[in-house]
Design a protein around this motif. Structure first.
Motif, mmCIF file in Angstrom:
data_model
loop_
_atom_site.group_PDB
_atom_site.id
_atom_site.type_symbol
_atom_site.label_atom_id
_atom_site.label_comp_id
_atom_site.label_asym_id
_atom_site.label_seq_id
_atom_site.Cartn_x
_atom_site.Cartn_y
_atom_site.Cartn_z
ATOM 1 N N HIS A 21 38.683 19.462 24.172
ATOM 2 C CA HIS A 21 37.469 19.076 24.880
ATOM 3 C C HIS A 21 36.747 17.935 24.180
ATOM 4 N N LEU A 45 37.405 18.375 30.675
ATOM 5 C CA LEU A 45 35.951 18.324 30.747
ATOM 6 C C LEU A 45 35.399 19.703 31.068
ATOM 7 N N ASN A 46 34.275 20.059 30.451
ATOM 8 C CA ASN A 46 33.605 21.309 30.805
ATOM 9 C C ASN A 46 32.123 21.037 31.027
ATOM 10 N N ALA A 47 31.374 22.074 31.305
ATOM 11 C CA ALA A 47 29.977 21.908 31.695
ATOM 12 C C ALA A 47 29.142 21.246 30.603
ATOM 13 N N SER A 93 30.263 18.837 28.496
ATOM 14 C CA SER A 93 30.828 17.557 28.073
ATOM 15 C C SER A 93 29.754 16.475 28.009
ATOM 16 N N LEU A 123 27.848 15.519 31.621
ATOM 17 C CA LEU A 123 28.709 15.710 32.792
ATOM 18 C C LEU A 123 27.924 15.935 34.087
ATOM 19 N N SER A 153 33.475 17.769 41.827
ATOM 20 C CA SER A 153 32.858 17.627 40.511
ATOM 21 C C SER A 153 33.954 17.430 39.474
ATOM 22 N N GLU A 179 33.957 18.776 36.536
ATOM 23 C CA GLU A 179 34.004 19.926 35.638
ATOM 24 C C GLU A 179 35.335 20.664 35.758
ATOM 25 N N THR A 204 35.294 26.640 30.678
ATOM 26 C CA THR A 204 35.312 26.752 32.127
ATOM 27 C C THR A 204 36.462 27.634 32.582
ATOM 28 N N GLN A 263 37.311 27.454 35.811
ATOM 29 C CA GLN A 263 37.698 26.867 37.104
ATOM 30 C C GLN A 263 39.211 26.798 37.207
#
Length: 466
Positions: A292, A352-354, A356, A407, A426, A428, A461, A463
């Motif tokens: 990340h 990428l995560n929330a 970032s 982000l 998005s 994310e 994440t 996701q």
């Protein structure tokens, strides 16, 4: 023949010969491009001569063992007399020039399919389309299979073969072959393709992703770069090509990679990666996990960059300077744009995560807004879109700045708005392949960057990946 015509013919012959030996200056390359734009007969002549030299280089490299090639006494005689060069001298020169011959620009490079069409006696018969454009954004140049050079290409266009070149970091091109196989190039990339029953592609530079349907027996898809040849029966993978090396990361199936320098081959299975380069071992490496965090390496030179690379001075570190750029969607607008590829040495994907956070260090000559963009992909490598944000900027009196963007600040880039239904809503949870930055000011901004850094918190994440 009048004196002006004779002079023109002499200039043409000299420019072509010296281009094929990699000896042209930038201004001479522009002169050669002017000849090609102005006269279809010169384009045909160039195609024939460039292809002849390329075939010759391959014969000399392989010793003429390929049964599909002939290297008889008549050709040998031509070599002895062509411009007074001896066959021994040509062997040495072509060993050096082979790369230059194959590194033809979008204005100058054409595929073997184009040569066949140019030499056809019945030029009134249009070849059947082999693929269709299913996605397209940013600035592109298309060189068709009959030598046409076009900037206005669109989604839905059916193509018979040729060369597509992405001219900027925000360029994206998605192509679907008749059998359902899909290839995507993004950023500053150049791809040539043909399909006469067997798909043949050449990735001169840049990044390509592919989802290949099962291919006919004995006719695998073949992809060439400067340093490798890939043989594909049906699989999903990513390729990154630059001058010294080719990186191949396989998501599904298996890809056979042959290194150009010595012919050594290796099979690359799913979740593995290999780098084909003359100066390192050809070995598989497993791709495990994700990271990340990422930091640019502008100090290592201009590879995988868009803009003007500037070496370090007594007062400044190495810098990447933005260049003037006219977006295809708004040609009257002038942006000052630069870009970077995102890649780790071990091929670990950058997710990428929330939490970032991007931080950009650089300089400008005028005080203006700074924008930052990212190109992202799904977990299987499929193109997921482009997003951009307006940065928060802190400056000092000398023009140095630190720009940042979180982000949640990123929104879908307007250049891909027409495809929003098929792209991610998005960034994310997605994987970043490239970044770029630009300014939009009435006068040149002098935008230069020394570093880009991605950091993230401990938030993970969940996701799902496509």
């Amino acid at each position: 023949m009048n004196e002006n015509s004779h002079r023109k013919d002499s200039d043409w012959d000299d420019l072509v010969d010296r281009h094929l030996f990699g000896e042209l200056s930038e201004s001479e390359m522009e002169r050669l491009a002017e000849f090609l734009d102005s006269d279809p007969s010169l384009r045909k002549d160039f195609i024939q001569r460039a292809s002849w030299e390329t075939e010759l280089a391959e014969v000399l490299r392989t010793g003429g063992n390929d049964e599909s090639r002939t290297f008889d006494a008549s050709i040998a005689g031509q070599l002895e007399t062509r411009q007074g060069r001896s066959i021994h001298f040509l062997r040495a020169m072509l060993a050096i020039a082979a790369v230059a011959i194959l590194m033809l620009s979008a204005l100058l490079f054409t595929s073997q399919t184009k040569l066949k069409v140019a030499n056809s006696k019945d030029t009134s018969v249009e070849p059947d389309p082999v693929a269709k454009i299913t996605g397209l954004t940013g600035s592109m140049i298309w060189t068709g299979d009959r030598g046409d050079i076009l900037r206005e290409i669109s989604v839905g266009s059916e193509l018979t073969g040729g060369t597509i070149e992405g001219l900027s970091p925000d360029s994206w091109f998605e192509l679907r072959f008749n059998d359902g196989s899909e290839v995507t190039i993004s950023g500053a990339s150049m791809l040539t393709f043909s399909d006469d029953g067997q798909k043949r592609l050449r990735l001169r530079e840049g990044r390509m992703s592919a989802d290949v349907s099962p291919q006919p027996d004995g006719k695998p898809m073949v992809i060439q770069t400067r340093t490798a040849t890939l043989t594909v029966l049906g699989t999903s993978f990513d390729v990154e090509a630059d001058l010294p090396a080719t990186s191949v990361s396989v998501r599904e199936g298996t890809v056979r990679v042959a290194r150009t320098s010595d012919g050594k081959e290796i099979d690359v299975p799913a979740n593995h990666r290999v780098i084909a380069a003359a100066d390192q071992e050809l070995e598989r490496r497993q791709i495990t996990g994700v990271v990340h965090q990422w930091k640019s390496r502008i100090d290592q030179g201009p590879d995988e960059t868009f803009g003007k690379w500037l070496a370090a001075t007594d007062t400044d570190p190495p810098l990447l300077r933005a260049v003037a750029y006219n977006p295809k969607q708004a040609p009257h607008v002038v942006l000052y744009l630069l870009g970077l590829g995102v890649r780790n040495d071990d091929a670990t994907p950058v997710q990428l995560n929330a939490d970032s956070h991007f931080e950009i260090h650089g300089k400008t000559e005028v005080e203006t807004d700074i924008y930052f963009g990212i190109e992202v992909a799904y977990g299987k490598g499929d193109y997921a879109g482009k997003f951009r944000a307006k940065c928060i900027v802190e400056r000092d009196a000398s023009g140095n700045f630190v720009a940042s963007a979180d982000l949640p600040d990123f929104e879908l880039d307007p250049s891909v708005a027409a495809f929003k239904d098929k792209l991610a809503p998005s960034p994310e949870g997605l994987f970043v392949n490239g970044v770029w930055s630009f300014t939009h000011s009435e006068t040149p901004s002098g935008l230069r960057i020394s570093a880009v850094e991605l950091t993230a918190g401990i938030h993970e994440t969940n996701q799902s990946q496509r």
